[in-house]
Design a protein around this motif. Structure first.
Motif, PDB file in Angstrom:
ATOM      1  N   ALA A 194      42.287  -6.206  66.273  1.00 15.87           N
ATOM      2  CA  ALA A 194      42.208  -5.062  65.354  1.00 15.87           C
ATOM      3  C   ALA A 194      42.098  -5.626  63.939  1.00 15.87           C
ATOM      4  O   ALA A 194      43.090  -5.835  63.240  1.00 15.87           O
ATOM      5  CB  ALA A 194      43.428  -4.169  65.512  1.00 15.87           C
ATOM      6  N   LEU A 195      40.886  -5.864  63.490  1.00 17.08           N
ATOM      7  CA  LEU A 195      40.639  -6.695  62.309  1.00 17.08           C
ATOM      8  C   LEU A 195      41.225  -6.183  60.996  1.00 17.08           C
ATOM      9  O   LEU A 195      41.598  -7.003  60.150  1.00 17.08           O
ATOM     10  CB  LEU A 195      39.133  -6.914  62.154  1.00 17.08           C
ATOM     11  CG  LEU A 195      38.533  -7.912  63.155  1.00 17.08           C
ATOM     12  CD1 LEU A 195      37.020  -7.909  63.082  1.00 17.08           C
ATOM     13  CD2 LEU A 195      39.064  -9.314  62.894  1.00 17.08           C
ATOM     14  N   PRO A 196      41.334  -4.896  60.747  1.00 21.69           N
ATOM     15  CA  PRO A 196      41.921  -4.520  59.455  1.00 21.69           C
ATOM     16  C   PRO A 196      43.363  -4.975  59.279  1.00 21.69           C
ATOM     17  O   PRO A 196      43.831  -5.118  58.155  1.00 21.69           O
ATOM     18  CB  PRO A 196      41.826  -2.989  59.463  1.00 21.69           C
ATOM     19  CG  PRO A 196      40.722  -2.680  60.411  1.00 21.69           C
ATOM     20  CD  PRO A 196      40.821  -3.732  61.471  1.00 21.69           C
ATOM     21  N   TRP A 197      44.079  -5.215  60.393  1.00 24.66           N
ATOM     22  CA  TRP A 197      45.500  -5.526  60.293  1.00 24.66           C
ATOM     23  C   TRP A 197      45.878  -6.910  60.836  1.00 24.66           C
ATOM     24  O   TRP A 197      46.869  -7.469  60.411  1.00 24.66           O
ATOM     25  CB  TRP A 197      46.317  -4.463  61.022  1.00 24.66           C
ATOM     26  CG  TRP A 197      46.217  -3.125  60.357  1.00 24.66           C
ATOM     27  CD1 TRP A 197      46.908  -2.686  59.262  1.00 24.66           C
ATOM     28  CD2 TRP A 197      45.343  -2.061  60.722  1.00 24.66           C
ATOM     29  NE1 TRP A 197      46.528  -1.415  58.938  1.00 24.66           N
ATOM     30  CE2 TRP A 197      45.564  -0.996  59.811  1.00 24.66           C
ATOM     31  CE3 TRP A 197      44.390  -1.895  61.729  1.00 24.66           C
ATOM     32  CZ2 TRP A 197      44.888   0.205  59.879  1.00 24.66           C
ATOM     33  CZ3 TRP A 197      43.707  -0.689  61.797  1.00 24.66           C
ATOM     34  CH2 TRP A 197      43.949   0.336  60.871  1.00 24.66           C
ATOM     35  N   TYR A 198      45.123  -7.439  61.785  1.00 23.96           N
ATOM     36  CA  TYR A 198      45.515  -8.693  62.432  1.00 23.96           C
ATOM     37  C   TYR A 198      44.354  -9.680  62.421  1.00 23.96           C
ATOM     38  O   TYR A 198      43.182  -9.287  62.354  1.00 23.96           O
ATOM     39  CB  TYR A 198      45.942  -8.428  63.884  1.00 23.96           C
ATOM     40  CG  TYR A 198      46.989  -7.344  64.028  1.00 23.96           C
ATOM     41  CD1 TYR A 198      48.268  -7.501  63.512  1.00 23.96           C
ATOM     42  CD2 TYR A 198      46.692  -6.150  64.697  1.00 23.96           C
ATOM     43  CE1 TYR A 198      49.217  -6.513  63.645  1.00 23.96           C
ATOM     44  CE2 TYR A 198      47.639  -5.151  64.832  1.00 23.96           C
ATOM     45  CZ  TYR A 198      48.900  -5.333  64.306  1.00 23.96           C
ATOM     46  OH  TYR A 198      49.841  -4.349  64.432  1.00 23.96           O
ATOM     47  N   ASP A 199      44.689 -10.960  62.510  1.00 27.37           N
ATOM     48  CA  ASP A 199      43.648 -11.979  62.625  1.00 27.37           C
ATOM     49  C   ASP A 199      43.609 -12.589  64.025  1.00 27.37           C
ATOM     50  O   ASP A 199      42.811 -13.481  64.288  1.00 27.37           O
ATOM     51  CB  ASP A 199      43.828 -13.078  61.576  1.00 27.37           C
ATOM     52  CG  ASP A 199      45.205 -13.725  61.645  1.00 27.37           C
ATOM     53  OD1 ASP A 199      45.976 -13.394  62.571  1.00 27.37           O
ATOM     54  OD2 ASP A 199      45.508 -14.560  60.775  1.00 27.37           O
ATOM     55  N   ARG A 200      44.476 -12.114  64.922  1.00 27.00           N
ATOM     56  CA  ARG A 200      44.473 -12.509  66.327  1.00 27.00           C
ATOM     57  C   ARG A 200      44.790 -11.288  67.178  1.00 27.00           C
ATOM     58  O   ARG A 200      45.185 -10.246  66.648  1.00 27.00           O
ATOM     59  CB  ARG A 200      45.504 -13.618  66.600  1.00 27.00           C
ATOM     60  CG  ARG A 200      45.221 -14.929  65.887  1.00 27.00           C
ATOM     61  CD  ARG A 200      46.326 -15.958  66.085  1.00 27.00           C
ATOM     62  NE  ARG A 200      46.060 -17.186  65.370  1.00 27.00           N
ATOM     63  CZ  ARG A 200      45.393 -18.216  65.871  1.00 27.00           C
ATOM     64  NH1 ARG A 200      44.958 -18.166  67.131  1.00 27.00           N
ATOM     65  NH2 ARG A 200      45.180 -19.293  65.153  1.00 27.00           N
TER      66      ARG A 200
END
Length: 257
Positions: A194-200
């Motif tokens: 979930a790219l807006p909040w996490y990088d993995r």
């Protein structure tokens, strides 16, 4: 201490003063959005496709939920993955079934062939579609066909500043600030971010059924927790046997007299 905004009204002929409401904050269950990366945005977020033939069909007029389909890169590089842009329907409940079905059926579990088809294409993707399920049995493809899934489409209506057709975008980990979801095709499964909040994100095993129930809530795709994927719904068992009538009780001796 600041006072809350109020709306004022007037009885004169002039228009009432506007009421300015505070902008709602993110839910407490989600961390703040990650800071934008230095990479440019190759596609405008204000792109709008043509009007749908059926305005009530969700799949005929897909939403612009932007995603990246990627492969893992060498650990020594500055980015964990590198991939290609997909403009429409980037939610997990749309992308994951197609990726899982493509791996299991069309590409016969050949991960390199799947990565080459999707990531090494000569164009970005407008959407991923039902052609990725070629070779799958009817009970797999039928639910998607009923929901108006169409074949995959190239993002071919984009040109560069000099008027030539645009080539595919090369998206790395530090150039995802304008994207909503990421799908990294690892050896053992698909990492969903979930790219807006996490990088993995969690890993979904390649053996997962394309008919599995998949959540699209970003807070459930936090790294370090199980992927929010459940088994397919089991349809109720159908039977054609008619119910047997209950046996009549034998008449008592007093009744027969």
């Amino acid at each position: 201490m600041t006072s809350s905004p109020t709306c004022t009204s007037t009885t004169s002929s002039s228009a009432p003063a506007p009421c300015v409401q505070p902008r709602p904050s993110l839910p407490a269950t989600l961390p703040p959005r990650r800071s934008p990366g230095p990479g440019p945005c190759p596609r405008s977020r204000w792109h709008r496709p043509a009007a749908p033939a059926d305005p009530f069909s969700r799949k005929v007029f897909p939403l612009s939920t932007r995603s990246v389909i990627a492969r893992p890169t060498d650990p020594s590089s500055r980015s964990r993955y590198q991939g290609i842009y997909c403009h429409h329907d980037g939610y997990p409940d749309h992308q994951l079934p197609l990726l899982l079905g493509a791996y299991q059926y069309r590409f016969a579990r050949d991960l390199d062939a799947l990565q080459h088809h999707l990531i090494d294409a000569a164009h970005d993707w407008k959407t991923l579609g039902l052609d990725l399920l070629d070779g799958a049995p009817v009970h797999i493809t039928a639910p998607f066909a009923r929901h108006s899934y169409y074949p995959s489409a190239a993002f071919d209506n984009v040109i560069t500043t000099d008027g030539s057709p645009a080539g595919p975008s090369v998206i790395t980990e530090d150039a995802t600030s304008y994207l909503d979801w990421g799908y990294v095709l690892h050896e053992h499964g698909v990492e969903v971010i979930a790219l807006p909040w996490y990088d993995r994100g969690p890993l979904v095993d390649w053996d997962t059924s394309p008919l599995a129930r998949i959540s699209e809530s970003p807070r459930l795709w936090a790294p370090g927790r199980p992927a929010p994927v459940q088994g397919p719904r089991t349809p109720p068992a159908m039977t054609t046997a008619l119910p047997q009538p209950a046996a009549m009780p034998a008449p008592s001796r007093s009744t027969s007299r």
